[in-house]
Design an enzyme around this catalytic site. Structure first.
Site, PDB file in Angstrom:
ATOM      1  N   TRP A   1       1.243  -0.986  -0.231  1.00 22.30           N
ATOM      2  CA  TRP A   1       0.333  -0.033  -0.264  1.00 22.30           C
ATOM      3  C   TRP A   1       0.987   1.658   0.282  1.00 22.30           C
ATOM      4  O   TRP A   1       1.009   2.101  -0.803  1.00 22.30           O
ATOM      5  CB  TRP A   1      -0.343   0.019   1.338  1.00 22.30           C
ATOM      6  CG  TRP A   1      -1.748   1.092   1.620  1.00 22.30           C
ATOM      7  CD1 TRP A   1      -2.959   1.949   0.546  1.00 22.30           C
ATOM      8  CD2 TRP A   1      -1.664   2.171   1.873  1.00 22.30           C
ATOM      9  NE1 TRP A   1      -3.580   2.886   0.893  1.00 22.30           N
ATOM     10  CE2 TRP A   1      -2.657   3.144   1.972  1.00 22.30           C
ATOM     11  CE3 TRP A   1      -0.540   3.229   2.783  1.00 22.30           C
ATOM     12  CZ2 TRP A   1      -2.300   3.993   2.415  1.00 22.30           C
ATOM     13  CZ3 TRP A   1      -0.896   4.511   3.421  1.00 22.30           C
ATOM     14  CH2 TRP A   1      -1.663   5.293   2.969  1.00 22.30           C
ATOM     15  N   HIS A   2       2.015   0.746   0.807  1.00 25.73           N
ATOM     16  CA  HIS A   2       2.929   2.529   0.621  1.00 25.73           C
ATOM     17  C   HIS A   2       3.691   3.002  -0.129  1.00 25.73           C
ATOM     18  O   HIS A   2       3.948   3.872  -0.180  1.00 25.73           O
ATOM     19  CB  HIS A   2       3.686   2.250   1.736  1.00 25.73           C
ATOM     20  CG  HIS A   2       3.265   2.885   3.034  1.00 25.73           C
ATOM     21  ND1 HIS A   2       2.432   1.390   3.833  1.00 25.73           N
ATOM     22  CD2 HIS A   2       3.160   3.494   3.590  1.00 25.73           C
ATOM     23  CE1 HIS A   2       1.925   2.035   5.272  1.00 25.73           C
ATOM     24  NE2 HIS A   2       2.156   3.130   4.853  1.00 25.73           N
ATOM     25  N   GLY A   3       3.806   1.326  -1.665  1.00 27.02           N
ATOM     26  CA  GLY A   3       4.143   1.877  -2.650  1.00 27.02           C
ATOM     27  C   GLY A   3       5.067   0.551  -3.120  1.00 27.02           C
ATOM     28  O   GLY A   3       4.484  -0.105  -3.356  1.00 27.02           O
TER      29      GLY A   3
ATOM     30  N   PHE B   1       2.386   8.213  -1.815  1.00 25.99           N
ATOM     31  CA  PHE B   1       1.422   7.310  -1.914  1.00 25.99           C
ATOM     32  C   PHE B   1       0.164   7.908  -1.826  1.00 25.99           C
ATOM     33  O   PHE B   1      -0.913   6.217  -2.161  1.00 25.99           O
ATOM     34  CB  PHE B   1       1.567   6.262  -0.518  1.00 25.99           C
ATOM     35  CG  PHE B   1       3.179   6.506  -0.315  1.00 25.99           C
ATOM     36  CD1 PHE B   1       4.096   6.052  -0.513  1.00 25.99           C
ATOM     37  CD2 PHE B   1       3.658   7.387   1.433  1.00 25.99           C
ATOM     38  CE1 PHE B   1       5.636   5.601  -0.560  1.00 25.99           C
ATOM     39  CE2 PHE B   1       4.934   7.119   1.813  1.00 25.99           C
ATOM     40  CZ  PHE B   1       5.986   6.006   0.555  1.00 25.99           C
TER      41      PHE B   1
END
Length: 439
Positions: free
Chosen positions: A287-289, A439
């Site tokens: 999710w963060h990247g 993000f």
């Protein structure tokens, strides 16, 4: 006005967030008509679909192309399909709208029948770009009937100034030091500088993100909204499990309620619980990247949470607090190396520098980057990353208990000073966006 704000930065991509609002508003109504699975699947497929395409298509096709190249198979034309721009805030508003339809599906909230109210929830500009992730039930009553008061507006201004100061005075100065060290040639980096770089980045990302959250919460209060808190001094934690109860709380609560519990949580066997935790932190990293460095960062946290659940947490409770605190800081710091690095190989090169025990420090670098200003900022970062400043404030209040007007005068003077200094930094600083804008 929120749509105007978003259009200012994303022009035609505003249509994507409008479509998200329309789809999820319709999904909620469909669920309430009795076709619950149809409404839920419509929302999940649309939101996960746009998230996968806009955020992960390039990552997927790049890795697929690299894998197939081992077999002399080329998919260059296919990778052009994945060359897309990442829309601002897509990671946040898709999670918000999915939480709404899931809550309607579970019967936790009623579907909103006023599209303007619901679209306002989806596009609400204070926290649209980088959170905190606000659930519909948190602001449901305020969407329908907000109350703006002078005390709440004043509190909002104060919170906004504190967040701005966190970003401009602490995070950006820590970024100056961290970027300088992480960009150094490997041969010139001593172990001391490598550890100093991780320390600076640890403070940078905390004050950058918590600063944005403070500004969003402050803006919300000015407009009559009470957004949830997102941070609770995570660096004072004594375990990774506690860290995630304090760090980016709206995200960790989201994954707990909508992914971990949906997978079965800890209701089944221990093995299944560990698998569920592994999946949650794999997805958290992703999710963060769209990068393997973020995935590894998430898996490090997931691995140590599993180790603590297996029984290591009992050992931690028996150890002195200073030891458990150092354990937490050590693991979190190592994981930040992957979060900050551009590639896995860069991360391992940096870790090698940390533990090379090379004591030869580049004095010219120290002279340029480690100024008195940087030293003061690091001291302030240590102070304000703990609740110690609250105790200092309580002590000051006691000194002025017989004349609180003087205290409030000093307090507002300090806030005005912080605001002016922050504005000066904005005027002389180069563009330095919030980390979580990525993000």
């Amino acid at each position: 006005m929120s749509l105007a704000f978003y259009s200012w930065g994303e022009s035609e991509l505003v249509l994507l967030i409008v479509c998200s609002a329309i789809i999820d508003f319709s999904s909620g109504l469909i669920i309430e008509t009795g076709r619950k699975k149809l409404g839920l699947y419509l929302s999940l497929i649309f939101n996960i679909g746009i998230l996968l395409y806009f955020k992960y298509a390039d990552f997927t096709f790049t890795n697929l192309a690299a894998f197939l190249s081992n077999f002399n198979i080329s998919i260059e034309d296919a990778t052009r399909f994945s060359d897309v721009i990442l829309p601002l805030g897509i990671s946040f508003y898709t999670f918000q709208t999915m939480s709404y339809t899931i809550d309607v599906y579970r019967g936790h909230v009623k579907a909103d029948r006023n599209f303007i109210n619901f679209a306002t929830y989806v596009t609400l500009f204070p926290q649209l770009i980088a959170g905190p992730i606000v659930r519909y039930k948190d602001v449901e009553s305020e969407l329908k009937s907000r109350k703006t008061t002078v005390p709440l507006f004043t509190e909002g201004i104060e919170r906004f100034i504190i967040g701005l100061a966190k970003k401009m005075l602490i995070a950006n100065n820590c970024a100056f030091l961290a970027d300088g060290i992480f960009n150094m040639p490997t041969g010139e980096m001593s172990s001391f500088l490598a550890f100093l770089g991780v320390l600076a980045y640890s403070f940078q990302i905390y004050f950058d993100f918590s600063g944005y959250s403070d500004m969003a919460i402050g803006l919300g209060k000015m407009l009559g909204f009470n957004f949830p808190e997102n941070f609770n001094y995570p660096y004072i934690s004594k375990s990774i499990r506690e860290f995630w109860r304090r760090w980016h709380m709206t995200l960790s609560h989201w994954f707990r309620d909508y992914v971990y519990i949906s997978l079965g949580g800890n209701k089944k066997s221990n093995l299944r619980t560990y698998i569920n935790l592994f999946i949650v932190f794999f997805v958290t990293g992703l999710w963060h990247g769209a990068s393997w460095t973020f995935i590894i960062w998430g898996m490090i946290h997931g691995l140590f949470i599993i180790i603590e659940r297996i029984g290591f947490d009992k050992t931690l409770k028996k150890l002195p607090k200073i030891i458990t605190h150092l354990y937490l800081l050590f693991i979190v710091s190592l994981s930040w190396v992957f979060f900050r690095s551009e590639s896995i190989s860069d991360a391992f090169i940096y870790l090698k520098a940390m533990f090379s025990f090379n004591v030869q420090t580049n004095t010219e670098f120290l002279y340029f980057y480690c100024s008195k200003e940087t030293f003061v900022v690091l001291l302030l970062a240590v102070l304000f990353s703990t609740p110690l400043h609250k105790k200092i404030n309580q002590f000051i209040v006691l000194q002025f208990k017989n004349n609180l007007n003087i205290y409030h005068g000093l307090r507002y003077s300090c806030l005005l000073f912080l605001f002016i200094i922050s504005c000066i930094y904005i005027s002389i600083d180069s563009y330095n966006p919030f980390i979580y804008f990525r993000f």
